[in-house]
Design an enzyme around this catalytic site. Structure first.
Site, short mmCIF file in Angstrom:
data_model
loop_
_atom_site.label_atom_id
_atom_site.label_comp_id
_atom_site.label_asym_id
_atom_site.label_seq_id
_atom_site.Cartn_x
_atom_site.Cartn_y
_atom_site.Cartn_z
N LYS A 59 -2.11 -1.55 -3.82
CA LYS A 59 -2.93 -0.34 -3.81
C LYS A 59 -2.03 0.88 -3.88
CE LYS A 59 -6.31 2.09 -0.91
NZ LYS A 59 -6.99 2.13 0.40
N LYS A 118 0.87 -1.19 0.00
CA LYS A 118 0.00 0.00 0.00
C LYS A 118 0.90 1.23 0.00
CE LYS A 118 -3.70 2.34 2.52
NZ LYS A 118 -4.59 2.28 3.70
#
Length: 321
Positions: A247, A194
């Site tokens: 992400k 992330k």
């Protein structure tokens, strides 16, 4: 002039193109995010994410049913709490919107896969993803709290929990508490790679999770790094993750590909709020063919190696497919 090789032959008609298409995008690849809030009969469009809504638990059931009826196999539930404090204690309160929505959805739609976001940022008064020590997020004392959040979601009926906080060791802490509490069948879909991205702006508005000071670059990944992502993924797999999330998605398709090539676990790409909002803004200006662009974008994620795509476009995308 005679040519032996004419690749255009296999592009000549729609039927031929469909026969030789290398990448197939289907409803089964998609996960639809839901934002749940306190109250009843609440369905309010989110200004920064047009076409998505703040939903009370009862209305979340109706939106989940719509996704399920379209063939989407899973929803990812985020929550906005009734109260916030320094520890984020509403995150593991069984009366909070996420837990109430999960129970309600699973009662009505037991076959729908319900995934829950595990983090503290929406629940803390300071907006950071863990406990503070001065102005720094204190990693190790945060881990038991994240595990309690995950356990509360599991008790509510979640099939998977998705830790998004990026604390070191949180997958192991969650796996340990789930297993010791009789929830060994609950999967962990880890936000392993992330990045500290500028693409999250609309989500932070939607989830009321903007930090009150500083930013998250001390715990989310530097966008310039790719080898580090592989290390993060390897650590989360070692700690017990069942599915890996990268992400954001669109600016990180190289990371999706590297993770897919190196590891054997299913890979999810999160088509994040900023990516969605840019498409919506361009469509509102008449600058793009929205259905065609959305399907092309999601297909690129699948082609890069994503088995699962978390996207705010999910409902529309299925209809356009």
């Amino acid at each position: 002039m005679s040519m032996i090789h004419r690749p255009r032959r296999l592009r000549a008609t729609g039927g031929i193109r469909s026969m030789v298409r290398e990448t197939s995008l289907t409803a089964a690849n998609l996960v639809y995010p839901l934002f749940v809030v306190p109250g009843t009969n609440v369905k309010k469009e989110i200004g920064s994410l047009p076409g998505n809504f703040h939903l009370s638990p009862d209305m979340a059931v109706e939106m989940a049913r719509e996704a399920y009826d379209l063939g989407i196999p899973a929803v990812l539930v985020f929550g906005l709490p009734e109260y916030k404090d320094e520890r984020g204690s509403s995150a593991w309160d069984m009366n909070s919107p996420v837990q109430q929505a999960v129970m309600a959805i699973k009662q009505v739609l037991p076959e729908l896969v319900v995934i829950t976001d595990v983090c503290l940022c929406q629940y803390t008064s300071h907006g950071h993803c863990g406990l503070l020590n001065g102005n720094k997020v204190d990693n190790d004392p945060t881990l038991p709290l994240l595990a309690e959040v995950a356990l509360s979601h599991a008790k509510a009926g979640a099939d998977m929990v998705a830790p998004s906080d990026m604390m070191d060791g949180r997958v192991a802490a969650i796996r340990d508490l789930l297993d010791r509490s009789g929830c060994s069948d609950v999967s962990i879909m880890s936000y392993a790679a992330k990045y500290a991205s500028a693409y999250y702006g609309p989500f932070r508005d939607a989830a009321d999770s903007t930090p009150q000071f500083g930013d998250r670059r001390a715990y989310q990944m530097d966008p310039a790094n790719s080898r580090e992502a592989l290390r993060e993924v390897a650590l989360d797999i070692e700690e017990g993750a069942d599915i890996i999330i990268v992400k954001p998605a669109l600016a990180y398709l190289d990371i999706v590909r590297q993770v897919k090539d190196k590891f054997l676990l299913p890979v999810a790409a999160y088509n994040v709020s900023g990516e969605y909002a840019m498409v919506k803004a361009a469509a509102a200006q008449g600058l793009i063919d929205e259905p065609r662009l959305v399907i092309e974008t999601l297909t690129s994620m699948k082609r890069a190696g994503a088995d699962i795509i978390i996207t705010y476009h999910a409902l529309d995308a299925v209809r356009w497919l």
